[in-house]
Design a protein around this motif. Structure first.
Motif, PDB file in Angstrom:
ATOM      1  N   GLY A  39      21.775  59.093  19.639  1.00 12.71           N
ATOM      2  CA  GLY A  39      20.434  59.686  20.038  1.00 12.71           C
ATOM      3  C   GLY A  39      19.484  59.914  18.930  1.00 12.71           C
ATOM      4  O   GLY A  39      19.359  59.023  17.896  1.00 12.71           O
ATOM      5  N   LYS A  40      18.860  61.067  18.786  1.00 18.90           N
ATOM      6  CA  LYS A  40      17.689  61.269  17.711  1.00 18.90           C
ATOM      7  C   LYS A  40      18.520  61.767  16.463  1.00 18.90           C
ATOM      8  O   LYS A  40      19.358  62.447  16.485  1.00 18.90           O
ATOM      9  N   ILE A  41      17.780  61.381  15.332  1.00 14.20           N
ATOM     10  CA  ILE A  41      18.058  61.767  13.971  1.00 14.20           C
ATOM     11  C   ILE A  41      17.066  62.678  13.533  1.00 14.20           C
ATOM     12  O   ILE A  41      15.647  62.016  13.374  1.00 14.20           O
ATOM     13  N   ARG A  42      17.073  63.717  13.247  1.00 16.82           N
ATOM     14  CA  ARG A  42      15.860  64.663  12.702  1.00 16.82           C
ATOM     15  C   ARG A  42      15.536  64.628  11.524  1.00 16.82           C
ATOM     16  O   ARG A  42      16.513  64.671  10.402  1.00 16.82           O
ATOM     17  N   TYR A  43      14.337  64.464  10.998  1.00 18.83           N
ATOM     18  CA  TYR A  43      13.723  64.332   9.522  1.00 18.83           C
ATOM     19  C   TYR A  43      12.551  65.038   9.259  1.00 18.83           C
ATOM     20  O   TYR A  43      11.814  65.666  10.243  1.00 18.83           O
ATOM     21  N   ASP A  44      12.732  65.296   7.932  1.00 18.13           N
ATOM     22  CA  ASP A  44      11.273  66.075   7.366  1.00 18.13           C
ATOM     23  C   ASP A  44      10.355  64.766   7.366  1.00 18.13           C
ATOM     24  O   ASP A  44      10.561  63.673   7.699  1.00 18.13           O
ATOM     25  N   ASN A  45       9.105  65.094   6.778  1.00 17.32           N
ATOM     26  CA  ASN A  45       8.234  63.958   6.853  1.00 17.32           C
ATOM     27  C   ASN A  45       8.194  63.345   5.213  1.00 17.32           C
ATOM     28  O   ASN A  45       7.287  63.469   4.428  1.00 17.32           O
ATOM     29  N   LEU A  46       9.508  62.915   4.999  1.00 15.34           N
ATOM     30  CA  LEU A  46       9.542  62.292   3.498  1.00 15.34           C
ATOM     31  C   LEU A  46       8.678  60.892   3.309  1.00 15.34           C
ATOM     32  O   LEU A  46       8.490  60.170   4.227  1.00 15.34           O
ATOM     33  N   LYS A  47       8.372  60.837   2.143  1.00 20.99           N
ATOM     34  CA  LYS A  47       7.527  59.689   1.792  1.00 20.99           C
ATOM     35  C   LYS A  47       8.420  58.343   1.756  1.00 20.99           C
ATOM     36  O   LYS A  47       7.722  57.354   2.171  1.00 20.99           O
ATOM     37  N   ALA A  48       9.714  58.606   1.798  1.00 27.02           N
ATOM     38  CA  ALA A  48      10.382  57.321   1.889  1.00 27.02           C
ATOM     39  C   ALA A  48      10.453  56.755   3.265  1.00 27.02           C
ATOM     40  O   ALA A  48      10.657  55.552   3.596  1.00 27.02           O
ATOM     41  N   ALA A  49       9.964  57.711   4.236  1.00 27.58           N
ATOM     42  CA  ALA A  49      10.175  57.245   5.818  1.00 27.58           C
ATOM     43  C   ALA A  49       8.692  57.466   6.234  1.00 27.58           C
ATOM     44  O   ALA A  49       8.372  56.427   7.031  1.00 27.58           O
ATOM     45  N   VAL A  50       7.858  58.377   5.803  1.00 27.35           N
ATOM     46  CA  VAL A  50       6.304  58.622   6.446  1.00 27.35           C
ATOM     47  C   VAL A  50       5.541  58.060   5.554  1.00 27.35           C
ATOM     48  O   VAL A  50       5.137  58.881   4.772  1.00 27.35           O
ATOM     49  N   ALA A  51       4.575  57.133   6.057  1.00 27.35           N
ATOM     50  CA  ALA A  51       3.445  57.067   5.112  1.00 27.35           C
ATOM     51  C   ALA A  51       2.320  57.892   5.507  1.00 27.35           C
ATOM     52  O   ALA A  51       1.369  57.958   4.417  1.00 27.35           O
ATOM     53  N   GLN A  52       2.302  58.130   6.700  1.00 27.01           N
ATOM     54  CA  GLN A  52       1.087  59.225   7.175  1.00 27.01           C
ATOM     55  C   GLN A  52       1.266  59.818   8.253  1.00 27.01           C
ATOM     56  O   GLN A  52       2.217  59.437   9.161  1.00 27.01           O
ATOM     57  N   VAL A  53       1.110  61.165   8.440  1.00 25.55           N
ATOM     58  CA  VAL A  53       1.209  62.102   9.513  1.00 25.55           C
ATOM     59  C   VAL A  53      -0.172  61.952  10.437  1.00 25.55           C
ATOM     60  O   VAL A  53      -1.266  62.195   9.667  1.00 25.55           O
ATOM     61  N   LEU A  54      -0.213  61.642  11.499  1.00 25.70           N
ATOM     62  CA  LEU A  54      -1.439  61.474  12.313  1.00 25.70           C
ATOM     63  C   LEU A  54      -1.711  62.812  12.859  1.00 25.70           C
ATOM     64  O   LEU A  54      -0.842  63.165  13.925  1.00 25.70           O
TER      65      LEU A  54
END
Length: 541
Positions: free
Chosen positions: A200-215
């Protein structure tokens, strides 16, 4: 009479009344009023006391004003709402409030603000709802800072944690940084340890390693290319929490797990020689934590994980390359620059472009397909890590540069250039001069490329004791120590000569020759020549 509770008193009064004792006698016996006796005979449970009326407060005349201000703030811009200090100042300036402390106003504001929000239909600020997780479906990931004592120096590292939501089974890894390489390597280690991937889902923060931009304020994210490829490879479904402190509550399991792990396993601050040594301890701690119970759960983490593990998705057949490839050029100092830090390479590569594979805790430099250098990754910025072995060919031509070389100082600090090296170097310079003595030392240092470090140091110690000041003598003694190790018992300990019990080279060589049984030489036969000489001198001839 011993002190008893009011319930017990009522029970005693009712018992004596049933025995035929009068109310007056009961009141005298228990030293209570007739009203108490009457109440006890009416009900076995004492009546609750009426609450006392609230005590008047000096803030009473101003409470309605404070409530009006807090209600007006509900529609005010978020960054232009009243603080308790601003309300306190307005009450003094605009309403003449006196003899009321700031602490009283602040306490009332803290109590009334959430109630006014709830009365206005804005809902309570913090609401936590119990959650039920199915085996093998959900997990949470996060990083946390930890301080360790690495080779005698305190450094800040990043603790990676992946926690399964159903069982509470967590896998940890400590890295030099929390960058992309550590993020991916932590996942690979966790999935390998768990033997599968959550379905199922794995919960993450908005880490720079994964997220380039928060919309905006939505759950939509622009992901980095490497993270998208990694998710596709392992079949991960990512769930990104809200930015800020609100998002921390959406993955409270791993937030609390990191704090628990830090308090129980990293206190006091661990002292280690390398991150590999520390992570070996972390693996043991994770295995030992399987016997722990979380809260009031009836079963241990290990027992829950035994149920959850078969529900995980299988690992992919092929491994995912987590390292980052870079192509820097070697400068005139025989160094490459990687992420603001400099690392040495062999001097023959000066001016050429090389390939660097950067990992979370180390990096490897390649010349074509051949690895030519490996370094532990630096944690700070604008630092350098130099290997003395990379500069030996250049130092043969410029021996005068060795005493002040940065690579030599780092080799001393790392324990690779020992006091035994210094003692032999000082002795050989006294005999052969600075230039020739330094070249002899460099030839000894070249022995480290194809002989174990301990054997070369032992050979140097023997050479210093025997006064053998040539690189060939050191090589000979080092090989003898190597032969001693090669002929040790199959299952026994290594038999090495301690550096303090060395003998001279001459004694070592003589000990290997057969015994000489010839008589010792004598000069007695030549004494007759001395007598003949005295006779000649006496005759005057």
């Amino acid at each position: 009479m011993p002190r008893i509770s009011k319930v017990e008193l009522f029970a005693a009064i009712r018992r004596d009344s049933r025995a035929g004792m009068s109310g007056r006698a009961i009141a005298t016996k228990y030293r209570v009023s007739r009203h108490t006796v009457s109440d006890a005979l009416t009900s076995a449970w004492p009546r609750e006391r009426k609450p006392l009326p609230p005590r008047p407060s000096v803030l009473d005349p101003f409470k309605d004003l404070i409530d009006d201000i807090l209600r007006a703030d509900l529609d005010a811009p978020r960054k232009q709402r009243h603080t308790a200090k601003r309300i306190f100042d307005r009450l003094i300036d605009e309403h003449g409030m006196q003899a009321v402390s700031y602490q009283v106003v602040r306490g009332y504001v803290a109590e009334r603000k959430p109630k006014i929000r709830a009365e206005a239909g804005r809902g309570p600020v913090n609401v936590f709802l119990p959650q039920t997780h199915r085996p093998g479906e959900e997990a949470e990931v996060d990083f946390g800072e930890v301080v360790i004592n690495l080779r005698g120096e305190p450094v800040t590292c990043m603790l990676f944690s992946l926690r399964l939501s159903f069982s509470g089974k967590a896998v940890h890894r400590i890295f030099a940084s929390g960058g992309t390489e550590a993020f991916l390597e932590g996942h690979v280690h966790a999935f390998t340890t768990l033997g599968g991937v959550p379905t199922g889902k794995i919960r993450y923060d908005n880490l720079k390693a994964a997220v380039a931009q928060v919309l905006g304020f939505s759950r939509q994210r622009v992901e980095t290319a490497r993270w998208t490829a990694f998710r596709s490879h392992y079949g991960i479904e990512a769930f990104y929490c809200q930015p800020g402190i609100q998002g921390a509550h959406e993955k409270g399991g791993v937030e609390g797990q990191i704090g628990w792990f830090r308090r129980n396993h990293l206190v006091p601050v661990p002292q280690v020689a390398s991150l590999e040594q520390l992570n070996a301890l972390v693996d043991k701690w994770d295995a030992a934590d399987d016997s722990r119970r979380i809260g009031t759960r009836p079963h241990t983490i290990g027992e829950h994980f035994a149920v959850e593990q078969p529900q995980l998705a299988p690992l992919p057949d092929e491994a995912f390359e987590t390292g980052t490839w870079l192509t820097p050029r070697v400068d005139r100092f025989s160094q490459v620059t990687v992420r603001t830090n400099r690392y040495s390479v062999p001097v023959r590569l000066v001016g050429r472009q090389v390939r660097v594979q950067l990992h979370a805790s180390d990096l490897v430099v390649y010349d074509g397909r051949n690895p030519v250098a490996r370094h532990e990754r630096l944690m700070a910025k604008s630092r350098s890590r130099l290997d003395l072995d990379h500069y030996l060919e250049a130092l043969l031509r410029k021996p005068g540069a060795l005493p002040g070389a940065t690579a030599l100082e780092q080799a001393r600090a790392a324990g690779k250039f020992t006091p035994v090296h210094d003692a032999w170097w000082e002795a050989v310079r006294r005999v052969h001069g600075d230039a020739a003595g330094t070249r002899a030392l460099i030839e000894v240092l070249l022995l480290h490329r194809h002989m174990p470090h301990d054997h070369v140091v032992a050979g140097l110690a023997t050479a210093v004791r025997a006064g053998a000041l040539t690189a060939d003598a050191v090589a000979l003694e080092a090989r003898k120590f190597a032969e001693t190790d090669d002929h040790r018992a199959p299952d026994g300990p290594t038999m090495r000569h301690p550096a303090g019990n060395v003998v001279s080279l001459t004694e070592r060589r003589l000990a290997q020759l057969p015994p000489d049984r010839r008589p010792l030489p004598t000069v007695t036969a030549y004494d007759q020549l001395l007598r003949h000489r005295r006779t000649i001198e006496g005759t005057g001839s």
